[in-house]
Design a protein around this motif. Sequence first.
Motif, PDB file in Angstrom:
ATOM      1  N   ASP A  25       0.876  -1.160   0.000  1.00 32.21           N
ATOM      2  CA  ASP A  25       0.000   0.000   0.000  1.00 32.21           C
ATOM      3  C   ASP A  25       0.924   1.224   0.000  1.00 32.21           C
ATOM      4  OD1 ASP A  25      -1.642   2.135   0.577  1.00 32.21           O
ATOM      5  OD2 ASP A  25      -2.741   1.119   2.184  1.00 32.21           O
ATOM      6  N   ASP A  84       1.612   3.250   3.004  1.00 29.70           N
ATOM      7  CA  ASP A  84       2.327   2.655   4.135  1.00 29.70           C
ATOM      8  C   ASP A  84       3.842   2.908   3.972  1.00 29.70           C
ATOM      9  OD1 ASP A  84       3.485   1.053   6.045  1.00 29.70           O
ATOM     10  OD2 ASP A  84       2.244  -0.711   5.623  1.00 29.70           O
ATOM     11  N   LYS A  94       6.257   2.866   6.086  1.00 30.70           N
ATOM     12  CA  LYS A  94       7.149   1.941   6.797  1.00 30.70           C
ATOM     13  C   LYS A  94       7.461   0.710   5.939  1.00 30.70           C
ATOM     14  CE  LYS A  94       7.353   0.246  11.391  1.00 30.70           C
ATOM     15  NZ  LYS A  94       6.554  -0.229  12.492  1.00 30.70           N
ATOM     16  N   GLN A  95       6.394   0.177   5.329  1.00 28.99           N
ATOM     17  CA  GLN A  95       6.567  -1.010   4.484  1.00 28.99           C
ATOM     18  C   GLN A  95       7.356  -0.659   3.217  1.00 28.99           C
ATOM     19  OE1 GLN A  95       5.593  -4.026   5.540  1.00 28.99           O
ATOM     20  NE2 GLN A  95       6.575  -4.918   3.762  1.00 28.99           N
TER      21      GLN A  95
END
Length: 320
Positions: free
Chosen positions: A52, A55, A57-58
């Motif tokens: 996503d 997101d 962090k990802q």
Amino acid sequence: MTRILITGAAGQIGTELTIALRKKYGAKNVLATDIKEPKDSPVTDGAFELLDALDAKQMCKYIRDYKINHIYHLSAMLSATAEQYPRKGWDLNMLSLLNVLELSREEGIKRVFWPSSIAVFGKGAKKVKCEQYEVQKPATVYGISKSAGELWCNYYFEKYGIDVRSLRYPGLISYKTLPGGGTTDYAVDIFFKAVAERKYTCYLKEGTRLPMMYMDDAIRATLELMEANKNKLSVRTSYNLSGVDFTPAALAASIRERIGEFEMSYAPDFRQAIAESWPGSIDDYYAQKEWNWKPKYNLERITKEMLTEVSSQRVNEYYL
Ligand SMILES: NC(=O)c1ccc[n+]([C@@H]2O[C@H](COP(=O)([O-])OP(=O)(O)OC[C@H]3O[C@@H](n4cnc5c(N)ncnc54)[C@H](O)[C@@H]3O)[C@@H](O)[C@H]2O)c1
């Protein structure tokens, strides 16, 4: 070595860009990501991860795990859909871009590609041969997000030296992946209906001229801009880019030259107002001058290739 992350890779542009980038830089150097895993798509033939784009962090984890140094950020909500979900469209288009720009700064990303659109133009901009620096008064949420996004790209270039490059794509015509909720989608849908039913009802009026481009030209423009000499690029918001321009009536006539019985009718909906707020044709002087841009596909060539490629198998996929 160039190591690429693509967001929104399962979409209309992402699918073909992923193929082209893997061919150019090697399959193992291109990580395709999307919020959903596409079925039967070439995108999942190489490295693919769910991501996503909201997101951060990802996204950061993938940048580190895959030693990414170039990002192609494609995930967005397109013009017609964003008019239905304005706040969601703004959030996705703006916040995901800011994630990419901020992570590029923090993680030392060397080059970023982000597409803008002819939708940055609105009232007051020239309708014919709209120039690079025409007034930007977009009438749609999508256009507002692209206009603001261009300024953010320019800001990160000026302030942090991030090498962000961008194109104002016109409406894109392709057959490998269907379009995802734009105002120019009719110029793809029409070919599927022409092959399957010999008729099409267009949601724009017959005389609505819009700038368009065949996907092969758009992919080549993207690769050429990304390889261009940095010192030659003066535009750090987004380059005007021109392919062809035509009306629904002209496209119908072009199809009729090959499918004599093809019938077109018109039932304009809310997309007519969006289309009317955009220019009908684009002047791409800076793209021509600074990185030698030249399109290869005119209307006749697009029609011929689309009708050839929209095979009965693809028609079945379209109706599923
Ligand atoms: N297709 C055109 O005619 C056109 C014209 C001008 C500009 N553009 C721009 O080019 C880019 C790509 O457009 P496209 O036509 O391929 O769009 P598309 O709708 O076909 O694809 C967008 C992809 O983004 C994915 N996505 C949606 N939300 C996401 C999220 N939160 N995180 C990660 N992925 C997400 C979708 O699953 C989809 O695969 C967009 O920025 C668009 O504004 C497209």
